[in-house]
Design a protein around this motif. Structure first.
Motif, PDB file in Angstrom:
ATOM      1  N   GLN A 141       0.868  -1.180   0.000  1.00  0.00           N
ATOM      2  CA  GLN A 141       0.000   0.000   0.000  1.00  0.00           C
ATOM      3  C   GLN A 141       0.905   1.230   0.000  1.00  0.00           C
ATOM      4  OE1 GLN A 141      -2.164   1.924   3.612  1.00  0.00           O
ATOM      5  NE2 GLN A 141      -3.587   0.382   2.849  1.00  0.00           N
ATOM      6  N   VAL A 142       0.652   2.184  -0.901  1.00  0.00           N
ATOM      7  CA  VAL A 142       1.507   3.367  -1.003  1.00  0.00           C
ATOM      8  C   VAL A 142       0.694   4.637  -0.769  1.00  0.00           C
ATOM      9  CG1 VAL A 142       3.054   2.190  -2.615  1.00  0.00           C
ATOM     10  CG2 VAL A 142       1.227   3.637  -3.508  1.00  0.00           C
ATOM     11  N   LYS A 143       1.356   5.636  -0.204  1.00  0.00           N
ATOM     12  CA  LYS A 143       0.753   6.940   0.049  1.00  0.00           C
ATOM     13  C   LYS A 143       1.767   8.020  -0.301  1.00  0.00           C
ATOM     14  CE  LYS A 143      -3.031   5.279   1.895  1.00  0.00           C
ATOM     15  NZ  LYS A 143      -4.339   5.421   1.229  1.00  0.00           N
ATOM     16  N   ASN A 144       1.281   9.211  -0.638  1.00  0.00           N
ATOM     17  CA  ASN A 144       2.184  10.313  -0.919  1.00  0.00           C
ATOM     18  C   ASN A 144       2.849  10.833   0.347  1.00  0.00           C
ATOM     19  OD1 ASN A 144       2.879  11.692  -3.509  1.00  0.00           O
ATOM     20  ND2 ASN A 144       0.711  11.337  -3.914  1.00  0.00           N
ATOM     21  N   ARG A 145       2.073  10.944   1.425  1.00  0.00           N
ATOM     22  CA  ARG A 145       2.596  11.527   2.660  1.00  0.00           C
ATOM     23  C   ARG A 145       2.256  10.650   3.859  1.00  0.00           C
ATOM     24  NH1 ARG A 145       3.865  16.939   2.459  1.00  0.00           N
ATOM     25  NH2 ARG A 145       3.074  17.364   4.545  1.00  0.00           N
ATOM     26  N   SER A 146       3.076  10.778   4.881  1.00  0.00           N
ATOM     27  CA  SER A 146       2.881   9.952   6.071  1.00  0.00           C
ATOM     28  C   SER A 146       1.602  10.289   6.808  1.00  0.00           C
ATOM     29  CB  SER A 146       4.074  10.115   7.023  1.00  0.00           C
ATOM     30  OG  SER A 146       4.234  11.479   7.399  1.00  0.00           O
ATOM     31  N   ASN A 147       1.059  11.487   6.574  1.00  0.00           N
ATOM     32  CA  ASN A 147      -0.178  11.865   7.266  1.00  0.00           C
ATOM     33  C   ASN A 147      -1.407  11.639   6.399  1.00  0.00           C
ATOM     34  OD1 ASN A 147       0.360  13.917   5.450  1.00  0.00           O
ATOM     35  ND2 ASN A 147      -0.329  15.562   6.806  1.00  0.00           N
ATOM     36  N   TRP A 170       4.109   2.014   2.572  1.00  0.00           N
ATOM     37  CA  TRP A 170       5.190   2.949   2.233  1.00  0.00           C
ATOM     38  C   TRP A 170       4.593   4.302   1.910  1.00  0.00           C
ATOM     39  CZ3 TRP A 170       5.980   5.636  -2.375  1.00  0.00           C
ATOM     40  CH2 TRP A 170       7.215   6.302  -2.492  1.00  0.00           C
ATOM     41  N   HIS A 171       5.260   5.361   2.346  1.00  0.00           N
ATOM     42  CA  HIS A 171       4.856   6.707   1.960  1.00  0.00           C
ATOM     43  C   HIS A 171       6.048   7.431   1.341  1.00  0.00           C
ATOM     44  CE1 HIS A 171       5.991   6.927   6.300  1.00  0.00           C
ATOM     45  NE2 HIS A 171       6.714   7.955   5.880  1.00  0.00           N
ATOM     46  N   ARG A 172       5.749   8.297   0.401  1.00  0.00           N
ATOM     47  CA  ARG A 172       6.798   8.995  -0.348  1.00  0.00           C
ATOM     48  C   ARG A 172       7.563   9.994   0.509  1.00  0.00           C
ATOM     49  NH1 ARG A 172       5.032  13.618  -2.627  1.00  0.00           N
ATOM     50  NH2 ARG A 172       6.679  14.919  -3.506  1.00  0.00           N
ATOM     51  N   VAL A 173       6.864  10.730   1.360  1.00  0.00           N
ATOM     52  CA  VAL A 173       7.518  11.776   2.142  1.00  0.00           C
ATOM     53  C   VAL A 173       6.971  11.796   3.562  1.00  0.00           C
ATOM     54  CG1 VAL A 173       5.851  13.531   1.375  1.00  0.00           C
ATOM     55  CG2 VAL A 173       8.095  14.250   2.186  1.00  0.00           C
ATOM     56  N   ASP A 174       7.862  12.038   4.510  1.00  0.00           N
ATOM     57  CA  ASP A 174       7.463  12.185   5.904  1.00  0.00           C
ATOM     58  C   ASP A 174       6.908  13.593   6.087  1.00  0.00           C
ATOM     59  OD1 ASP A 174       7.645  12.882   8.763  1.00  0.00           O
ATOM     60  OD2 ASP A 174       8.638  10.940   8.967  1.00  0.00           O
ATOM     61  N   ALA A 175       5.648  13.694   6.460  1.00  0.00           N
ATOM     62  CA  ALA A 175       4.984  14.995   6.546  1.00  0.00           C
ATOM     63  C   ALA A 175       5.589  15.896   7.622  1.00  0.00           C
ATOM     64  CB  ALA A 175       3.492  14.796   6.809  1.00  0.00           C
ATOM     65  N   LYS A 194      11.299   9.063   1.172  1.00  0.00           N
ATOM     66  CA  LYS A 194      11.498   7.676   1.577  1.00  0.00           C
ATOM     67  C   LYS A 194      11.803   6.736   0.409  1.00  0.00           C
ATOM     68  CE  LYS A 194      10.640   8.569   5.908  1.00  0.00           C
ATOM     69  NZ  LYS A 194      11.661   8.378   6.957  1.00  0.00           N
ATOM     70  N   TRP A 195      12.357   7.287  -0.661  1.00  0.00           N
ATOM     71  CA  TRP A 195      12.664   6.462  -1.833  1.00  0.00           C
ATOM     72  C   TRP A 195      13.719   5.397  -1.536  1.00  0.00           C
ATOM     73  CZ3 TRP A 195       9.215   6.961  -5.474  1.00  0.00           C
ATOM     74  CH2 TRP A 195       8.582   8.195  -5.688  1.00  0.00           C
ATOM     75  N   SER A 196      14.528   5.626  -0.518  1.00  0.00           N
ATOM     76  CA  SER A 196      15.593   4.672  -0.194  1.00  0.00           C
ATOM     77  C   SER A 196      15.034   3.290   0.147  1.00  0.00           C
ATOM     78  CB  SER A 196      16.440   5.187   0.972  1.00  0.00           C
ATOM     79  OG  SER A 196      15.643   5.375   2.129  1.00  0.00           O
ATOM     80  N   TYR A 197      13.774   3.248   0.551  1.00  0.00           N
ATOM     81  CA  TYR A 197      13.135   1.962   0.874  1.00  0.00           C
ATOM     82  C   TYR A 197      13.237   1.011  -0.315  1.00  0.00           C
ATOM     83  CZ  TYR A 197       9.347  -1.365   1.845  1.00  0.00           C
ATOM     84  OH  TYR A 197       8.604  -2.508   2.032  1.00  0.00           O
ATOM     85  N   PHE A 198      12.897   1.502  -1.507  1.00  0.00           N
ATOM     86  CA  PHE A 198      12.944   0.667  -2.706  1.00  0.00           C
ATOM     87  C   PHE A 198      14.370   0.515  -3.227  1.00  0.00           C
ATOM     88  CE2 PHE A 198       8.557   2.496  -3.030  1.00  0.00           C
ATOM     89  CZ  PHE A 198       7.874   1.311  -2.818  1.00  0.00           C
TER      90      PHE A 198
END
Length: 250
Positions: free
Chosen positions: A166-172, A190-195, A201-205
């Motif tokens: 499951q992916v989201k743009n932001r952590s919030n 996974w979320h793209r950016v910590d709000a 958070k691209w380093s995850y992939f």
């Protein structure tokens, strides 16, 4: 009585029998059961709580409705769709509030602010779709298939090994609650950016797949490419005063 996904899963004594129902139904509309269909449907069978609440008069009709939902979303993905402008009317009291605080603003300023806000909302509305398509392109090389059309609940990507993502743009961003449904496979989130910190958070992939292809820079390039090729992906109201800037730069 209408048939549900749960009914089909319960009636099938094996995964292959379940998939065969969909293969037969798809063949009736000249559509083969593709690898991506098989992977997503297998995830539904193994995790019944993630299945859609679709209903059909027969298992075949339900299967074809599922296929239609998937195909429509894929064919109208953000790089190809024509987005619609906001259908709501702006509330004039917002201008009054802003004017009361920033008394030097003119009516022209307030009009520009209003339409800039509406344009920003339209951009936010397609942000998730842009991320979804970018990841669909990038993750395909690593065995992930995009669940176009939300054809499985709470999940955006299914992997050939059965993993769910499951992916989201932001952590919030609001997360779909999967804790209340019956699943056998944990859903990676996974979320793209910590709000709170603004960190990406691209380093995850990148770490997971030993690559550097997942980055904010590449996502930006993708967004620019999509909007250049398909400007209609971002809805622009006819009377938006900012529209002239786009026209003058074309």
């Amino acid at each position: 009585m209408p048939v549900t996904f749960s009914d089909i899963i319960t009636a099938c004594n094996s995964e292959e029998n379940f998939l065969q129902i969909f293969q037969n139904a798809f063949s009736q509309v000249d559509q083969p059961l593709l690898q991506e269909h098989r992977i997503i449907l297998t995830a539904c069978y193994r995790n019944p709580g993630l299945s859609l609440t679709l209903k059909g008069e027969t298992p075949e009709f339900l299967a074809q409705s599922w296929l239609q939902k998937y195909c429509y979303s894929f064919e109208n993905r953000i790089s190809r769709r024509i987005s619609q402008p906001p259908r709501t009317v702006a509330d004039p009291i917002v201008d009054t509030i802003i004017k009361a605080r920033l008394t030097g603003l003119t009516e022209k300023h307030l009009e520009q602010i209003k339409y800039a806000h509406r344009l920003s909302m339209s951009a936010e509305n397609i942000q998730g779709l842009l991320l979804e398509e970018f990841l669909a392109e990038q993750l395909a090389d690593y065995g992930w298939y995009c669940c176009w059309g939300e054809v499985i609940r709470h999940v955006d990507f299914c992997h050939i090994d059965g993993s769910l993502l499951q992916v989201k743009n932001r952590s919030n961003s609001e997360n779909s609650s999967s804790s209340r449904v019956r699943i056998n496979q944990p859903i990676e989130k996974w979320h793209r950016v910590d709000a709170k910190t603004g960190l990406y958070k691209w380093s995850y992939f990148n770490t997971k797949y030993n690559t550097n292809r997942f980055s904010e820079e590449n996502f930006i390039l993708f967004v620019q490419k999509v909007l250049l090729a398909n400007p209609s992906a971002l809805a622009l109201e006819a009377n938006n005063p900012w529209q002239s800037l786009s026209q003058s730069s074309d």
